[in-house]
Motif scaffolding. Structure first.
Motif, short mmCIF file in Angstrom:
data_model
loop_
_atom_site.label_atom_id
_atom_site.label_comp_id
_atom_site.label_asym_id
_atom_site.label_seq_id
_atom_site.Cartn_x
_atom_site.Cartn_y
_atom_site.Cartn_z
N LEU A 86 0.76 -1.17 0.11
CA LEU A 86 0.01 0.12 0.06
C LEU A 86 0.90 1.25 0.11
O LEU A 86 0.54 2.18 -0.61
N GLU A 87 1.99 1.24 0.65
CA GLU A 87 2.95 2.48 0.68
C GLU A 87 3.32 2.72 -0.70
O GLU A 87 3.64 3.80 -1.11
N SER A 88 3.36 1.77 -1.59
CA SER A 88 3.89 2.04 -2.81
C SER A 88 2.92 2.87 -3.75
O SER A 88 3.14 3.46 -4.89
N PHE A 89 1.77 3.01 -3.35
CA PHE A 89 0.86 3.94 -3.74
C PHE A 89 0.63 5.34 -3.32
O PHE A 89 0.09 6.05 -3.59
N GLY A 90 1.59 5.74 -2.21
CA GLY A 90 1.58 6.97 -1.81
C GLY A 90 0.29 7.19 -1.00
O GLY A 90 -0.05 6.25 -0.35
N GLY A 91 -0.40 8.30 -1.00
CA GLY A 91 -1.28 8.66 -0.22
C GLY A 91 -2.65 7.90 -0.74
O GLY A 91 -3.44 7.74 -0.01
N GLN A 92 -2.63 7.63 -1.81
CA GLN A 92 -3.61 6.79 -2.48
C GLN A 92 -4.00 5.43 -2.03
O GLN A 92 -5.09 4.84 -1.84
N GLY A 93 -2.87 4.87 -1.19
CA GLY A 93 -2.83 3.58 -0.64
C GLY A 93 -3.60 3.79 0.59
O GLY A 93 -4.07 2.70 1.27
N TYR A 94 -4.00 4.87 0.96
CA TYR A 94 -4.58 5.10 2.50
C TYR A 94 -6.14 5.72 2.41
O TYR A 94 -6.56 5.66 3.43
N MET A 95 -6.17 5.87 1.08
CA MET A 95 -7.72 6.25 0.58
C MET A 95 -8.61 5.13 0.53
O MET A 95 -8.50 4.44 -0.43
N GLU A 96 -9.66 5.33 1.46
CA GLU A 96 -10.98 4.11 1.43
C GLU A 96 -11.46 4.17 -0.10
O GLU A 96 -11.72 2.90 -0.51
N ASP A 97 -11.67 5.24 -0.75
CA ASP A 97 -12.33 5.07 -1.89
C ASP A 97 -11.79 4.75 -3.06
O ASP A 97 -12.05 4.26 -4.26
N THR A 98 -10.18 4.45 -2.89
CA THR A 98 -9.64 3.55 -3.86
C THR A 98 -9.69 1.97 -3.90
O THR A 98 -9.54 1.31 -4.94
N GLY A 99 -10.45 1.64 -2.83
CA GLY A 99 -10.56 0.08 -2.57
C GLY A 99 -9.21 -0.57 -2.20
O GLY A 99 -9.11 -2.03 -2.10
N LEU A 100 -8.08 0.11 -1.81
CA LEU A 100 -6.93 -0.48 -1.42
C LEU A 100 -6.83 -0.72 0.01
O LEU A 100 -6.38 -1.88 0.43
N PRO A 101 -7.04 0.18 0.81
CA PRO A 101 -6.98 -0.22 2.19
C PRO A 101 -7.71 -1.31 2.81
O PRO A 101 -7.07 -2.00 3.65
N VAL A 102 -8.56 -1.90 2.10
CA VAL A 102 -9.58 -2.83 2.67
C VAL A 102 -8.65 -3.95 2.86
O VAL A 102 -8.96 -4.89 3.56
N ALA A 103 -7.61 -4.20 1.90
CA ALA A 103 -6.62 -5.50 1.70
C ALA A 103 -5.87 -5.58 3.08
O ALA A 103 -5.72 -6.63 3.53
#
Length: 643
Positions: free
Chosen positions: A465-482
Motif C-alpha cells: 500500500l505504501e507504494s501507492f503513496g497517499g492513495q494507498g491510504y484512501m478508502e475510496d480507492t479500494g486499496l486499504p481494505v486489503a
C-alpha cells in the motif's frame, strides 16, 4: 566565499535537482511562460477592439479542478498475468491435466476481472445488517446481506469452488486445481472465501466420518454445483471463556431427546458467516444425573441446520453482529442457543478429534487468502509503477522502488510455493496416495504455513500500500481494505503463538517422526539444487540452517518445557524459512527455470534461515530471559520519582 542571501548552495542540490533545503523550493520568477495566466482585464475594451466572445479562464476557477488525473492501476486477468503460477502448474501437473486446468483457470480469471471483482467491492461497501424485529414487533433476527453477497454464493456453486476438491476429476491434483482457483478468486471475493472455507471444512469432516443418512444430503448440498441446492456451513466453536482453548472454554450443553436428536443450550461468542445454511459446533452432553464432563474429553461434535422448513431460526437468537477492524463483508454474530435442535455426528467425547479435519481445511484457506492478498497488492503496485510519474520518471525507473517491490515478490513467491506444497500433500492424503512421510509432513507444515504466511501477508500488504503513496491510504480507492482484512489472518484459526505451540505438540505426539520427515524431504530438495550454477552458494546456507535446526531439536529434551515454549515461535519460523528456501531452490533448479527464479532463491536464502539458533545463542530462552521479559513488560515507575 560570499553568496547572495548569506548561505552557500547545498551540495545535495547537485545530486537531487528537485530537492531543496528546508523542504520548499525557491519562489519562481513570475513570467507568463509555461503558466496559463488569465488575460481578463478590469477596464473596458478600447474602441475598435471588440470584446472576445469567450474570455480565457483560470485553470482552477470555480469548479475547474485542473487537467491532470492520475491513471489508476487496472486489474488484468489474474491467471494470465501470473507467470509464476503458470510455471508451477507446468512443472507439476500431468500434461492432460495441465491443459484442462490451465484452460479453466484462464476462463475463470477473465470472470474474476469482468464480474467477481466488482461484486466483491459491492460487498465491502454494503456490509450486512441485523434486523431484530419485524414491523409488528415479532422477533425475526434477520441478517440482511446485499445482492452481491447472494450472487457470490451462486458463483461459488457454478464454479465448483468447493465441489472441485471432492469430485476428484484429476485424482490428487484436484485439490491443487481448487486451491489455484481460490487463489485467483480470494482478493476479489468480498470475503465470501470465509463461508467457503468452513463449507469445505464441513464437507471434509462429513467425508471423514462417513457419508450416510441425513449427512449424505448435507454433503451433496455442500459440494453441489447447482446454485439452487448449494449450502454453506458455519463453524461455531468460540465462546466467552476462550477462543482457541475450546477444551476449557466451551459451556454449551446438549441434552438428548427421545427421537435421538439433541437440544443445545449455550452462548456462541464469535460465529462467522452466520447467514450460512448449516453449522458444526461443539457441546458437552448432559448425562442422566445432569452432569457434564469437563475438558476436551467432554466435548462432542454436532451438526445443525440454522433454520427449519418454515424458514424460522432453529432455537437461535442473534444477539448482535460484531463490529470488526476488517472482514466487514461477512456477517459475524453472537448467538444464543436455546433449544437448538442438532445431531451428534462424532463419537461421544470425540468432538475435538473429529473437528481436526475442519481445522486442516480452514487453515489451508487462511494460507490461500494470505498468499493471494500478497500477490494482488504486488500485481497492482507493479501495474501502477508503469503509470505513476514522480521526480521526473516513472516509478518503475526508480531503482529503490523496484528493489522494494522485488523484496515483496520474493516473499510472495516463497509463500506461494509453501501453499501449493500443502495443497499437494493434502491431495495425496485425500486420495489415499500419501506415504507415511507425506502424512507426517502435512501434519507439520499446515500450522507452520498458516502462522508464517499470516505474518507475511500483513507486512507485504502494508508495504504494498505504501507504494501507492497517499492513495494507498484512501478508502475510496479500494486499496486499504486489503490491509484491514489481512489482520484477521494472524488471528483466525489460531494465533501465531497458539499455532507455534501446536507445532511443538506435533513433534511430541509423533515422537519426532514429523521432524524426521521434514529433514528428509528438505535434504532431497537440496541435492537437486547443489550442482546448479547460481544456486551453489544458496543451497549450502539452507543445509547449514537445517543442521542448526536439528541440533536445537535434539537438545530439546534437556531444555525443559519452559525453554521450549519460549522458543516455539522462533522454531516455527525456522521451519517455515528453511522449507521455503528448499522449495525455491528446487523450483530454480528446473532446466527451464528463469533468471528471476534463481534470483528469488538467492534472495530468500540470504536472510537468517534459523532464527531459533540465533536467539538461543543470544540467551533468549533461559530462565533469566523469561524473568526479564516480564520485568520489561510490567516495569513500574520508581516510588517518588520526579518527571
Amino acid at each position: 566565499m560570499w553568496h547572495p542571501g548569506g548561505r552557500p548552495p547545498c551540495p545535495l542540490a547537485r545530486l537531487f535537482p528537485t530537492w531543496h533545503p528546508g523542504g520548499r523550493p525557491p519562489c519562481p520568477k513570475l513570467t507568463g511562460r509555461g503558466i496559463k495566466m488569465s488575460t481578463v482585464q478590469s477596464q473596458k475594451p478600447e474602441p475598435g477592439h471588440p470584446r472576445p466572445l469567450q474570455e480565457p479562464t483560470l485553470a482552477f476557477a470555480k469548479t475547474a479542478i485542473g487537467t491532470f488525473f492520475q491513471e489508476q492501476p487496472r486489474l488484468g486477468n489474474p491467471y494470465v498475468d501470473d507467470a509464476f503460477l503458470q510455471r508451477y502448474l507446468r512443472t507439476h501437473l500431468p500434461p492432460q491435466v495441465l491443459e484442462q486446468v490451465s484452460s479453466d483457470l484462464e476462463r475463470f480469471g477473465a470472470r474474476v476481472t469482468a464480474e467477481i471483482d466488482a461484486l466483491g467491492r459491492e460487498c465491502e461497501l454494503n456490509p450486512p445488517a441485523l434486523q431484530p424485529y419485524d414491523a409488528w414487533g415479532r422477533r425475526v433476527d434477520r441478517i440482511i446481506t446485499c445482492p452481491a453477497w447472494k450472487r457470490m454464493k451462486a458463483i461459488a456453486a457454478e464454479e465448483g469452488l468447493v465441489a472441485e476438491a471432492y469430485e476428484r476429476r484429476y485424482s490428487s491434483w484436484s485439490r491443487v486445481h481448487q486451491v489455484a482457483k481460490l487463489y485467483l478468486y480470494a482478493p476479489s471475493a468480498g470475503l465470501f472465501t470465509c463461508p467457503l472455507a468452513m463449507t469445505d471444512g464441513a464437507a471434509k469432516v462429513i467425508e471423514s466420518l462417513g457419508i450416510s443418512g441425513f449427512l449424505a444430503d448435507a454433503f451433496g448440498r455442500l459440494t453441489s454445483r447447482d446454485p439452487g441446492t448449494f449450502w454453506t456451513s458455519g463453524q461455531w466453536m468460540t465462546e466467552r471463556r476462550g477462543g482457541s482453548d475450546v477444551a476449557s472454554g466451551t459451556e454449551t450443553v446438549a441434552r438428548e431427546q427421545p427421537d435421538g436428536t439433541y437440544s443445545l443450550s449455550g452462548f456462541k461468542w464469535f460465529t462467522s458467516a452466520t447467514d450460512s445454511d448449516v453449522s458444526l459446533t461443539l457441546a458437552r452432553i448432559v448425562d442422566a444425573q445432569g452432569r457434564v464432563e469437563e475438558g476436551s474429553r467432554g466435548l462432542s461434535l454436532f451438526y445443525l441446520e440454522v433454520r427449519d422448513q418454515e424458514g424460522k431460526l432453529n432455537g437461535i437468537e442473534v444477539q448482535r453482529l460484531k463490529e470488526k477492524l476488517g472482514t466487514r463483508q461477512v456477517p459475524t454474530a453472537e448467538l444464543l442457543l436455546d433449544g437448538c435442535k442438532a445431531h451428534r455426528i462424532s463419537a461421544e467425547g470425540r468432538g475435538v478429534a473429529s473437528i481436526a479435519d475442519m481445522l486442516t481445511i480452514t487453515r489451508l484457506h487462511n494460507v490461500i487468502s494470505a498468499v493471494a492478498g500478497m500477490r494482488r497488492v504486488i500485481s497492482l503496485a507493479r501495474e501502477y509503477a508503469g503509470k505513476r510519474l514522480a521526480f521526473g520518471k516513472l516509478l518503475k525507473d526508480h531503482p529503490l522502488h523496484m528493489q522494494t517491490l522485488a523484496r515483496l515478490e520474493v516473499e510472495t513467491r516463497g509463500a506461494f510455493l509453501l501453499l501449493m506444497e500443502t495443497a499437494r500433500l493434502l491431495g495425496l492424503e485425500e486420495t489415499k496416495l500419501a506415504s507415511e512421510r507425506d502424512l507426517h509432513l502435512l501434519r507439520l507444515l499446515m500450522p507452520v504455513a498458516k502462522l508464517y504466511t499470516g505474518k507475511q501477508a500483513v507486512a507485504v500488504i502494508s508495504e504494498g500500500l505504501e507504494s501507492f503513496g497517499g492513495q494507498g491510504y484512501m478508502e475510496d480507492t479500494g486499496l486499504p481494505v486489503a490491509l484491514r482484512d489481512a489482520q484477521v489472518l494472524t488471528i483466525w484459526e489460531g494465533t501465531t503463538n497458539v499455532l507455534a505451540l501446536d507445532v511443538l505438540r506435533s513433534l511430541s505426539k509423533s515422537e519426532g517422526r514429523v521432524l524426521d520427515a521434514y529433514c528428509s524431504v528438505v535434504q532431497g530438495k537440496l541435492q537437486l539444487a547443489a550442482s546448479v550454477p547460481g544456486l551453489d552458494s544458496a543451497a549450502p546456507r539452507v543445509r547449514d540452517a537445517l543442521h542448526r535446526l536439528g541440533q536445537f531439536a535434539r537438545g530439546a529434551g534437556s531444555k525443559g518445557a519452559a525453554a521450549m515454549e519460549l522458543a516455539a515461535r522462533d522454531f516455527a519460523y525456522s521451519l517455515a524459512r528453511i522449507y521455503t528456501g528448499a522449495l525455491l531452490l528446487e523450483h530454480a533448479a528446473r532446466p527451464d527455470a528463469s533468471t528471476a527464479d534463481t534470483y528469488a532463491a538467492q534472495r530468500w536464502c540470504s536472510q537468517d534461515l534459523c532464527p531459533v539458533h540465533s536467539a538461543e545463542e543470544a540467551g533468549c530462552y533461559d530462565a533469566r530471559a523469561a524473568s526479564l521479559d516480564s520485568t520489561l513488560v510490567y516495569e513500574k515507575p520508581s516510588f517518588g520519582s520526579k518527571l
